[in-house]
Design an enzyme around this catalytic site. Structure first.
Site, PDB file in Angstrom:
ATOM      1  N   GLU A   4      63.596  32.646 159.473  1.00  0.00           N
ATOM      2  CA  GLU A   4      64.619  32.289 158.491  1.00  0.00           C
ATOM      3  C   GLU A   4      65.998  32.215 159.148  1.00  0.00           C
ATOM      4  O   GLU A   4      66.775  31.292 158.894  1.00  0.00           O
ATOM      5  CB  GLU A   4      64.605  33.295 157.330  1.00  0.00           C
ATOM      6  CG  GLU A   4      65.705  33.130 156.301  1.00  0.00           C
ATOM      7  CD  GLU A   4      65.723  31.768 155.610  1.00  0.00           C
ATOM      8  OE1 GLU A   4      64.793  30.972 155.784  1.00  0.00           O
ATOM      9  OE2 GLU A   4      66.709  31.491 154.885  1.00  0.00           O
ATOM     10  N   HIS A  19      54.729  34.198 177.329  1.00  0.00           N
ATOM     11  CA  HIS A  19      53.692  33.166 177.455  1.00  0.00           C
ATOM     12  C   HIS A  19      54.296  31.778 177.613  1.00  0.00           C
ATOM     13  O   HIS A  19      53.630  30.780 177.323  1.00  0.00           O
ATOM     14  CB  HIS A  19      52.735  33.248 176.264  1.00  0.00           C
ATOM     15  CG  HIS A  19      52.021  34.558 176.212  1.00  0.00           C
ATOM     16  ND1 HIS A  19      51.017  34.893 177.092  1.00  0.00           N
ATOM     17  CD2 HIS A  19      52.222  35.657 175.441  1.00  0.00           C
ATOM     18  CE1 HIS A  19      50.607  36.132 176.839  1.00  0.00           C
ATOM     19  NE2 HIS A  19      51.328  36.615 175.834  1.00  0.00           N
TER      20      HIS A  19
END
Ligand code: M6R
Length: 588
Positions: free
Chosen positions: A463, A486
């Site tokens: 948000e 990652h």
């Protein structure tokens, strides 16, 4: 997307139409136009840009008592005078909100019948069809009925026919439309704020109903042309609710309404730590699917964490635009919750309809009273945010989070948790009154910002990032902290501020080590947390009050909203009407 208005009565139409259009600008603002009748002739004026550009070229003194207005969010064809509404073909002048999905086949068919088109819009087929049928049958209601039978998609339409300048005609399907009345005459509008300067009484037009307005009367017909009696609704707020009241922007004003919105929503459902009758008594569900778009989807993610954690029910949350096209596994004890501020979002409405077609119970969490989603769901719980004008949602988000947290309590049956909501408004006020400029200062010059967090804090990161993106045009990315390593960490350098959020004790050490990792790569870090940790892994810190997990997201979002606001302000952005956006996304 797009706002339409109309007026017919005893007073001058043009000032009223311009006034109403300004209150619908949140629905689209790339161009606008007006049609009015003067000396039995329909005049059309259109301009690109916001309503203020149209205002400059319209003579408000013209004595016309009937007219239509439109503010556009382009879907078919670029923003241009040619593509702006009203569109006129033959005797018919039309304003339209929505999308005609089969417009190309209709257009090709009409071209073969020597009908000329002058725009790139889907809308133009509506006056073209009306005019085409009118040549064969002079009964306008019959002509509208035939036209509706040809249209696929969503539409709210206002019409003036050159042969009948004492009436305004309107019909809708999918897109919202209201009719209102004051002492001077009748109004047509996409939404209530448009008519609040004149009246607070209105009727909601239902799917495929046709309205005929004159200066003294309003008749509504079903598609079979049977007369229908409509219920009059009264809007609870005043016009004050939709004015800036001294604030520079609606976004700031609406953020500052959040403690009231919280209390209004809480008090509507809870009294003295008990649920009132306004809260639904749910049957037992095995599975809950929560669906929404944009910020409403992030409310859903918060709901997913809270309901599964506290009520022990399997909950999944999906964006509506994916959910509606996926293979979804329902069982008889599945509840589908649709979250939507406007209650008109096309994908969310489609997801709701899909669940209903599968005979699944549906619950709407909606702000706009009488909106399509609220009317079509089996159950509706309203949030009490009041009209939200800024395109970026803030107070409605907070109200939705409040309600989904209450829902988690209700479904968990752990009613003692209701006590945790008491006094939260003081924490809201405290956070509203902090100075966020110093944080904005460190972000506004950069083109990228990352938000990292885990679990419910990750939902808040999403948000926070969306709010920053849409208001300031900074490329803001929310990453579940564990995912950093990652791949995304390769983007980190001294030009990428990172906001880390952690409100969950059991996630604290994890998020802190992720912040250390980005700090080690020279990122400027801001830590938003409820623990006063002294360390050097952050450059700035915002301490939010320590509250129970069930209510924590309600307050944690406030710094994110205000940082986005002040960054956008420093960048000189059009905060309430960001480029390319519209508040109510009624097209797919
Ligand atoms: O009216 P809805 O809540 O269904 O709208 C959903 C999204 O379009 C909306 O939340 C959008 O993402 C806002 N611009 C976010 O501030």
């Amino acid at each position: 997307m797009c706002g339409i208005v109309g007026y017919i009565g005893r007073e001058k139409a043009i000032p009223k139409i311009l006034n109403s259009l300004k209150f619908l600008e949140y629905r689209g603002y790339d161009s606008s136009g007006i049609a009015y009748v003067k000396d039995n002739h329909i005049n059309i004026i259109k301009e690109i840009g916001k309503i203020k550009c149209l205002e400059k070229i319209v003579d408000t003194m013209v004595d016309s008592k009937i007219g239509l207005g439109h503010t556009r969010w382009a879907t078919h064809g670029i923003p241009s005078v040619k593509n702006s509404h009203p569109h006129q073909v033959g005797k018919f002048t039309v304003v339209h909100n929505g999308i005609i999905e089969n417009y190309l086949s209709i257009k090709n068919e009409l071209i073969k019948n020597n009908i000329e088109f002058n725009s790139d819009t889907d809308t133009e087929v509506i006056p073209a069809l009306l005019d085409y049928y009118y040549k064969k049958d002079k009964n306008i209601l019959n002509v509208i009925k035939k036209t509706i039978s040809r249209l696929k998609g969503s539409y709210a339409v206002g019409i003036i026919c050159e042969d009948d300048i004492n009436h305004l005609y309107a019909f809708r399907c999918g897109s919202p439309l209201i009719i209102a009345k004051d002492d001077s005459g009748y109004y047509l509008a996409s939404d209530v704020p448009a008519i609040l300067s004149f009246t607070n009484k209105y009727i909601l037009l239902d799917e495929k109903e046709i309205a005929v307005l004159s200066k003294n009367d309003c008749e509504v017909f079903s598609l079979n042309l049977d007369k229908i009696h409509k219920k009059i609704n009264i809007f609870e707020g005043t016009q004050e609710t939709i004015m800036l009241n001294g604030y520079e922007h609606y976004m700031l004003k609406e953020i500052h309404e959040e403690s009231k919105v919280f209390l209004d929503t809480l008090n509507y459902y809870v009294k003295e730590n008990k649920f009132k009758d306004t809260m639904i008594n749910f049957k037992k569900y095995n599975k809950i699917h929560i669906v929404g778009c944009g910020s409403a989807y992030y409310v859903g993610l918060i709901g997913e964490y809270l309901i599964s954690e506290f009520a022990n029910i399997e909950v999944t949350c999906e964006v509506a635009s994916e959910y509606r096209y996926k293979k979804v596994f329902y069982d008889k004890k599945t509840l589908v919750i649709i979250i939507s501020q406007s209650g008109e979002t096309a994908d969310s409405l489609a997801a709701l309809r899909m669940a209903k077609e599968n005979h699944i119970d549906t619950l709407a969490i909606v702000n706009v009273v009488g909106s399509s989603i609220s009317r079509e769901a089996d159950y509706t719980l309203y949030v009490k945010a009041g009209p939200e004008i800024a395109v970026a949602t803030t107070k409605a988000f907070l109200a939705q989070v409040t309600l989904i947290s209450l829902l988690a309590v209700k479904l968990s049956n752990k009613l003692e948790l209701l006590r945790e909501f008491n006094g939260l408004e003081k924490h809201i006020e405290y956070l509203l009154n902090l100075d966020y400029n110093e944080y904005a200062e460190t972000i506004y010059k950069h083109e990228n910002t990352f938000f990292i967090g885990r679990l419910i804090d990750y939902a808040l990161c999403l948000e926070g990032a969306l709010k920053l993106k849409e208001t300031s045009y900074i490329n803001a990315l929310a990453i579940a902290s564990g995912e950093l390593k990652h791949g995304t960490i390769s983007l980190i350098n001294e030009n990428v501020p990172v906001i880390g959020i952690c409100t969950k004790k059991d996630m604290m050490s994890k998020t802190i080590s992720n912040l250390k990792e980005v700090k080690a790569r020279c990122a400027y870090t801001i830590f938003i947390t409820n623990e006063d940790i002294q360390d050097d892994f952050y450059d700035k810190k915002i301490i939010i009050p320590k509250v129970h997990d069930i209510v924590s997201p309600i307050i944690t979002v406030i710094p994110l909203q205000l940082i986005a606001y002040y960054v956008a302000k420093k960048r000189g952005c059009d905060i309430d009407k960001p480029r390319n956006l519209a508040k109510s996304v009624t097209v797919e």
